[in-house]
Design an enzyme around this catalytic site. Structure first.
Site, mmCIF file in Angstrom:
data_model
loop_
_atom_site.group_PDB
_atom_site.id
_atom_site.type_symbol
_atom_site.label_atom_id
_atom_site.label_comp_id
_atom_site.label_asym_id
_atom_site.label_seq_id
_atom_site.Cartn_x
_atom_site.Cartn_y
_atom_site.Cartn_z
ATOM 1 N N LYS A 49 0.752 -1.046 0.160
ATOM 2 C CA LYS A 49 -0.191 0.025 -0.423
ATOM 3 C C LYS A 49 1.095 1.453 0.072
ATOM 4 O O LYS A 49 2.069 0.909 0.649
ATOM 5 C CB LYS A 49 -1.140 0.187 1.008
ATOM 6 C CG LYS A 49 -0.591 -0.002 2.329
ATOM 7 C CD LYS A 49 -0.616 -0.413 3.676
ATOM 8 C CE LYS A 49 -0.229 -0.148 4.939
ATOM 9 N NZ LYS A 49 -1.317 -0.603 6.244
ATOM 10 N N ARG A 146 -11.489 -0.180 14.368
ATOM 11 C CA ARG A 146 -11.910 1.174 13.025
ATOM 12 C C ARG A 146 -12.385 0.143 11.624
ATOM 13 O O ARG A 146 -13.266 0.757 11.763
ATOM 14 C CB ARG A 146 -9.860 0.817 12.389
ATOM 15 C CG ARG A 146 -9.529 1.752 11.578
ATOM 16 C CD ARG A 146 -7.584 1.763 11.336
ATOM 17 N NE ARG A 146 -7.102 0.265 10.962
ATOM 18 C CZ ARG A 146 -5.987 0.004 10.583
ATOM 19 N NH1 ARG A 146 -5.067 1.266 10.508
ATOM 20 N NH2 ARG A 146 -5.695 -1.031 9.882
ATOM 21 N N TYR A 274 13.067 31.779 7.793
ATOM 22 C CA TYR A 274 12.226 32.402 8.361
ATOM 23 C C TYR A 274 12.516 32.335 9.913
ATOM 24 O O TYR A 274 12.494 31.562 10.624
ATOM 25 C CB TYR A 274 10.349 31.561 7.991
ATOM 26 C CG TYR A 274 10.418 31.159 6.748
ATOM 27 C CD1 TYR A 274 10.224 32.464 6.037
ATOM 28 C CD2 TYR A 274 9.644 30.055 5.819
ATOM 29 C CE1 TYR A 274 9.923 33.010 4.682
ATOM 30 C CE2 TYR A 274 9.524 30.577 4.251
ATOM 31 C CZ TYR A 274 9.843 31.649 3.729
ATOM 32 O OH TYR A 274 9.119 31.926 2.244
ATOM 33 N N MET A 322 9.433 25.346 3.062
ATOM 34 C CA MET A 322 8.753 24.059 2.382
ATOM 35 C C MET A 322 9.545 23.597 1.048
ATOM 36 O O MET A 322 9.077 22.563 0.725
ATOM 37 C CB MET A 322 7.986 24.949 1.602
ATOM 38 C CG MET A 322 6.589 24.260 0.830
ATOM 39 S SD MET A 322 5.622 25.558 -0.424
ATOM 40 C CE MET A 322 3.924 25.806 0.653
HETATM 41 C C1 LIG Z 1 -0.706 -1.581 6.912
HETATM 42 C C2 LIG Z 1 -1.472 -2.934 7.140
HETATM 43 C C3 LIG Z 1 -0.264 -4.320 7.770
HETATM 44 C C4 LIG Z 1 1.148 -3.988 7.284
HETATM 45 O O1 LIG Z 1 1.549 -3.696 8.459
HETATM 46 P P1 LIG Z 1 2.888 -3.624 9.153
HETATM 47 O O2 LIG Z 1 3.740 -3.450 10.506
HETATM 48 O O3 LIG Z 1 3.379 -2.445 7.862
HETATM 49 O O4 LIG Z 1 3.555 -4.801 8.885
HETATM 50 C C5 LIG Z 1 -1.076 -5.655 7.272
HETATM 51 N N1 LIG Z 1 -2.109 -5.325 8.163
HETATM 52 C C6 LIG Z 1 -3.504 -4.282 7.521
HETATM 53 C C7 LIG Z 1 -4.538 -4.377 7.949
HETATM 54 C C8 LIG Z 1 -2.518 -3.275 7.381
HETATM 55 O O5 LIG Z 1 -3.632 -1.517 7.272
#
Ligand SMILES: *Cc1c(COP(=O)(O)O)cnc(C)c1O
Length: 391
Positions: A49, A146, A274, A322
Site C-alpha cells: 500500500k 477501525r 524564516y 517548504m
Molecule cells: C498496513 C497493514 C499491514 C502491514 O502492517 P506492517 O506493520 O507494516 O507490517 C497489515 N495489515 C493491515 C490491515 C494493514 O493496514
C-alpha cells in the site's frame, strides 16, 4: 564578495542533479527472505500500500514475489488495479473498501476484497460482473475499532456471506483481523485480539464457512508471536527494513539524497531562514538543499535534523522551508555546489537514517518513508544488474 564565493555561485548555476529517492530492491528481497524464515508455517503477503511504503509498489511487489511472497495486500481497489496494470498477476487483497469502490472492476481483475459489513457484502454481490464469484475475506475487528466488523455483527455477516456463497455470488476465501499493539508484545490487548480472532474463526466455521486463508499478524506480531501466524502473515514495514519489534536485523531500503545547490559564507551573528530561529554563532559556510517540507522533510525536525555531506554529519539550521533547507557546512572544509548530501539512508556510512528523522520529528519511520513528495526523482537498485535504474 571574494573570488571563491563568486566561483561557487557560478558553479551553482550549472547544478542540474535533483533530490533523488533510491529504493534498494536487494534490501527488500533480503528482508522478505529473513521474515519468511521467521514464519515458516505461513504464507507471506507483501503489503505494498501507499506506493509500497514510498518504495514503488510495482517494483516492491515483483521483488517480494520473487523472494518468496505469494500474495499482495493493498488498501484500496485503485492500488490493486494499478498493480494489475503493471502486469502483476499474483493474488491481491484490498482491505479498505468503501461501499462505492469499483467492485466490478476489482472482481473482473481478480482482486480479492475484504468485507466488514452487510452493506459491503451487498455492494460486492451487486457489482460482481458475472465473470465468476467474487473472492472475499471477511474482516473481524480484533481490537482496532477501525475497519473490521464489530464482534456483535460478526455472526450475521458470516451468515449472509455463507448464503451468498451458496448462491454462487461469492466465495469466502479468507478471514482476517488486525492487532493494535503488536509492537508491545506484553500488552494485554494482544491476548484479547488472539482470543477474539479464534472465536471469529470458530463462528465462521460453525456457520459453514471454510476460509483457506486466516490472517491476523502484520510485521510486529509475525516477528514476536507465532500464535498469530495462522495460515498467512501480512508484511509491510518489515519489507522496508522497519522492525517495530526490534527483534531482527532488517535492512532499510531507501536513500534520499539532494545536491547542495549553492554555498555562501556568512559572518557570526547572521540570522537564518524564516523567523530567524537560528543565528550563526561564528563565521561559517551555509549550503542550500533544494527540498523542504513539501518534499517530505518534516518541519517539526527543524533544529534537530542533520544530513551527511562529504562523509560528515552537518546540521540543518533554522526552520525548514517548504522547498529549501539550509545546512551549516562549517568553516573548515568548504563544500562545492553540486556535491551531494545524504538526507537519510541505511546508516552504513554514518549517514542519518529515516528512523533518526522520525525521532527528530516526533513520529514513526513509516511516516517519513511514505511522505516523500512527488517532486523528488525516483530510482531503484535491482539484484539482476546492480545498476540504478530510473522509474
Ligand atoms: C498496513 C497493514 C499491514 C502491514 O502492517 P506492517 O506493520 O507494516 O507490517 C497489515 N495489515 C493491515 C490491515 C494493514 O493496514
Amino acid at each position: 564578495m571574494n573570488a571563491a564565493v563568486a566561483t561557487r555561485s557560478q558553479a551553482a548555476a550549472v547544478v542540474t542533479s535533483r533530490p533523488t529517492l533510491t529504493a534498494d530492491l536487494t534490501a527488500v528481497a533480503a528482508n522478505t527472505r529473513t521474515i519468511a524464515t521467521r514464519a515458516p508455517g505461513a504464507a507471506l503477503m507483501a503489503v505494498v500500500k501507499a506506493d509500497g511504503f514510498g518504495h514503488g509498489a510495482a517494483d516492491v511487489a515483483r521483488t517480494a514475489l520473487a523472494a518468496g511472497a505469494t500474495r499482495l495486500g493493498v488498501t484500496s481497489v485503485d492500488e490493486a488495479l494499478e498493480l494489475r496494470a503493471a502486469r502483476i498477476g499474483a493474488p491481491i487483497l484490498s482491505w479498505l473498501n468503501p461501499v462505492d469502490a469499483d467492485f466490478g472492476a476489482a472482481v473482473a481483475a481478480g482482486v480479492d476484497l475484504a468485507v466488514a459489513s452487510r452493506p459491503h457484502l451487498d455492494a460486492v454481490v451487486a457489482a460482481a460482473p458475472g465473470t465468476g464469484p467474487a473472492r472475499v475475506h471477511l474482516h473481524l475487528d480484533t481490537g482496532m475499532a477501525r475497519d473490521g466488523a464489530p464482534p456483535a455483527e460478526w455472526a450475521q455477516l458470516c451468515r449472509a456471506a455463507r448464503l451468498a456463497e451458496q448462491r454462487g455470488q461469492l466465495r469466502v476465501d479468507g478471514v482476517m483481523g488486525h492487532l493494535a499493539c503488536a509492537d508491545v508484545p506484553a500488552d494485554r490487548s494482544n491476548a484479547i485480539g488472539r482470543t477474539r480472532f479464534a472465536w471469529g474463526l470458530e463462528v465462521a466455521r460453525s456457520l459453514g464457512l471454510r476460509p483457506a486463508h486466516r490472517h491476523l499478524a502484520a510485521t510486529a506480531a509475525t516477528l514476536t508471536d507465532p500464535r498469530t501466524h495462522h495460515t498467512l502473515v501480512r508484511i509491510g514495514a518489515g519489507l522496508f527494513g522497519i522492525d517495530p519489534s526490534r527483534t531482527v536485523r532488517l535492512r532499510p531500503a531507501l536513500t534520499l539524497t539532494a545536491p547542495v545547490v549553492s554555498v555562501r559564507r556568512v559572518r557570526a551573528g547572521t540570522p537564518v531562514a524564516y523567523g530567524h530561529t537560528w543565528t550563526a554563532p561564528a563565521a561559517t559556510h551555509l549550503g542550500l538543499l533544494p527540498l523542504g517540507y513539501a518534499d517530505g522533510l518534516p518541519r517539526a525536525a527543524s533544529g534537530r535534523a542533520e544530513v551527511q555531506v562529504r562523509g560528515r554529519r552537518r546540521p540543518i539550521v533554522g526552520l525548514l522551508s517548504m522547498d529549501q533547507a539550509v545546512v551549516d557546512l562549517g568553516d573548515d572544509d568548504p563544500v562545492e555546489p553540486g556535491e551531494v548530501a545524504t538526507v537519510f539512508g541505511p546508516g552504513d556510512d554514518g549517514e542519518p537514517t529515516a528512523a533518526e528523522w522520525a525521532t527528530w520529528a516526533g513520529t514513526i519511520e513509516h511516516e517519513i518513508v511514505t511522505g516523500i513528495g512527488a517532486r523528488v526523482a525516483r530510482r531503484c537498485r535491482t539484484a539482476a544488474t546492480e545498476l540504478w535504474s530510473v522509474r
